[in-house]
Design a protein around this motif. Structure first.
Motif, mmCIF file in Angstrom:
data_model
loop_
_atom_site.group_PDB
_atom_site.id
_atom_site.type_symbol
_atom_site.label_atom_id
_atom_site.label_comp_id
_atom_site.label_asym_id
_atom_site.label_seq_id
_atom_site.Cartn_x
_atom_site.Cartn_y
_atom_site.Cartn_z
ATOM 1 N N ARG A 16 -8.159 -19.254 -4.446
ATOM 2 C CA ARG A 16 -7.074 -18.399 -3.963
ATOM 3 C C ARG A 16 -7.098 -18.260 -2.448
ATOM 4 O O ARG A 16 -6.048 -18.253 -1.805
ATOM 5 C CB ARG A 16 -7.164 -17.025 -4.611
ATOM 6 C CG ARG A 16 -6.091 -16.079 -4.118
ATOM 7 C CD ARG A 16 -6.197 -14.715 -4.781
ATOM 8 N NE ARG A 16 -5.235 -13.806 -4.223
ATOM 9 C CZ ARG A 16 -3.948 -13.806 -4.494
ATOM 10 N NH1 ARG A 16 -3.453 -14.678 -5.329
ATOM 11 N NH2 ARG A 16 -3.134 -12.936 -3.940
ATOM 12 N N SER A 17 -8.273 -18.150 -1.871
ATOM 13 C CA SER A 17 -8.381 -17.940 -0.425
ATOM 14 C C SER A 17 -8.207 -19.222 0.370
ATOM 15 O O SER A 17 -8.213 -19.194 1.598
ATOM 16 C CB SER A 17 -9.717 -17.280 -0.094
ATOM 17 O OG SER A 17 -10.777 -18.162 -0.399
ATOM 18 N N HIS B 295 -11.580 -17.006 -6.779
ATOM 19 C CA HIS B 295 -11.314 -16.388 -5.472
ATOM 20 C C HIS B 295 -11.405 -17.428 -4.352
ATOM 21 O O HIS B 295 -10.632 -17.386 -3.400
ATOM 22 C CB HIS B 295 -12.286 -15.242 -5.222
ATOM 23 C CG HIS B 295 -11.955 -14.444 -4.006
ATOM 24 N ND1 HIS B 295 -12.456 -14.751 -2.772
ATOM 25 C CD2 HIS B 295 -11.128 -13.380 -3.837
ATOM 26 C CE1 HIS B 295 -11.983 -13.897 -1.887
ATOM 27 N NE2 HIS B 295 -11.173 -13.052 -2.510
ATOM 28 N N THR B 296 -12.343 -18.346 -4.478
ATOM 29 C CA THR B 296 -12.466 -19.421 -3.493
ATOM 30 C C THR B 296 -11.193 -20.253 -3.453
ATOM 31 O O THR B 296 -10.677 -20.584 -2.381
ATOM 32 C CB THR B 296 -13.676 -20.322 -3.829
ATOM 33 O OG1 THR B 296 -14.850 -19.512 -3.844
ATOM 34 C CG2 THR B 296 -13.841 -21.430 -2.815
ATOM 35 N N ASN C 44 -15.328 -11.760 -7.486
ATOM 36 C CA ASN C 44 -15.951 -12.235 -6.253
ATOM 37 C C ASN C 44 -16.954 -11.208 -5.721
ATOM 38 O O ASN C 44 -18.059 -11.566 -5.296
ATOM 39 C CB ASN C 44 -14.874 -12.534 -5.211
ATOM 40 C CG ASN C 44 -15.432 -13.167 -3.968
ATOM 41 O OD1 ASN C 44 -16.140 -14.160 -4.031
ATOM 42 N ND2 ASN C 44 -15.119 -12.581 -2.824
ATOM 43 N N SER D 106 0.380 -11.422 -4.932
ATOM 44 C CA SER D 106 -0.699 -10.467 -5.190
ATOM 45 C C SER D 106 -0.363 -9.661 -6.428
ATOM 46 O O SER D 106 0.785 -9.559 -6.826
ATOM 47 C CB SER D 106 -0.879 -9.539 -3.995
ATOM 48 O OG SER D 106 -1.287 -10.266 -2.873
ATOM 49 N N ARG E 28 0.068 -18.480 -0.781
ATOM 50 C CA ARG E 28 -0.758 -18.088 -1.908
ATOM 51 C C ARG E 28 0.118 -17.536 -3.014
ATOM 52 O O ARG E 28 1.253 -17.168 -2.790
ATOM 53 C CB ARG E 28 -1.753 -17.010 -1.489
ATOM 54 C CG ARG E 28 -2.804 -17.534 -0.551
ATOM 55 C CD ARG E 28 -3.885 -16.523 -0.433
ATOM 56 N NE ARG E 28 -3.892 -16.019 0.932
ATOM 57 C CZ ARG E 28 -4.524 -14.952 1.308
ATOM 58 N NH1 ARG E 28 -5.192 -14.248 0.458
ATOM 59 N NH2 ARG E 28 -4.507 -14.553 2.548
#
Length: 186
Positions: free
Chosen positions: A82-83, A79-80, A30, A19, A16
């Motif tokens: 990223r995860s 966020h979807t 999110n 951070s 990813r």
């Protein structure tokens, strides 16, 4: 030859972007989307109760639901991504992970770069709609005049912010994939 530690394992989480404050921003987006879902469920249940037992529905629930679904999707899109929960076909990526990890990261970098550029193009084309909805709210609304209306500019702004956040996330992932490909090469 590539260092064994640099080659991703099957049980390793997907790489990813680093951070930081942007990760916190999309985490908040999110969370807001999740809270919005809960409030929407409460509103729908209150409307059902009002219709069934009090013979008095809540005005504008269908409009609010339509408004909310779109807003929630775009609040949670970055966020979807990223995860790693964005839908995609991983057949080729799985083969490359075992046989050519550098090629896998290079392909992912290109994929994420193209995704980011497409999202930026969408944001560029959508921005005039956001401005028009802001400047002329009397012409840009959802609902039935005289009964229940919602201005469209808040929804358009959420969609625009979600598109931009997703574009940034795509570009961060592209950069991270490119770095991973370079690390494997060295």
């Amino acid at each position: 030859m590539a260092d064994e530690a640099a080659i991703p394992r099957d049980d390793a989480p997907p790489p990813r972007a680093p951070s930081g404050s942007f990760a916190r921003v999309i985490g908040v987006m999110n969370a807001v989307g999740t809270l919005w879902i809960i409030l929407l469920m409460l509103l729908i249940n209150a409307d059902i109760f009002g219709r069934s037992f009090l013979n008095h529905p809540i005005a504008g629930v269908p409009e609010l639901v339509a408004f909310s679904i779109v807003g929630i999707v775009f609040l949670q899109l970055a966020h979807t991504l990223r995860s790693g929960a964005m839908t995609r076909s991983d057949v080729l990526l799985n083969v490359l992970e075992r046989r050519a990890p550098r090629a896998r990261f290079t392909l992912l970098s290109i994929f994420h770069l193209v995704g980011g550029l497409l999202m930026l193009m969408i944001a560029w084309k959508f921005w005039p709609s956001v401005v028009a909805a802001w400047l002329y709210p009397e012409r840009n609304f959802m609902g039935n005049p005289g009964f229940f209306t919602i201005p469209q500019w808040p929804l358009f702004m959420l969609v625009f912010l979600g598109i931009v956040a997703t574009a940034i996330q795509f570009l961060l992932l592209s950069w991270n994939d490119l770095r991973s490909a370079r690390e494997i090469a060295s």
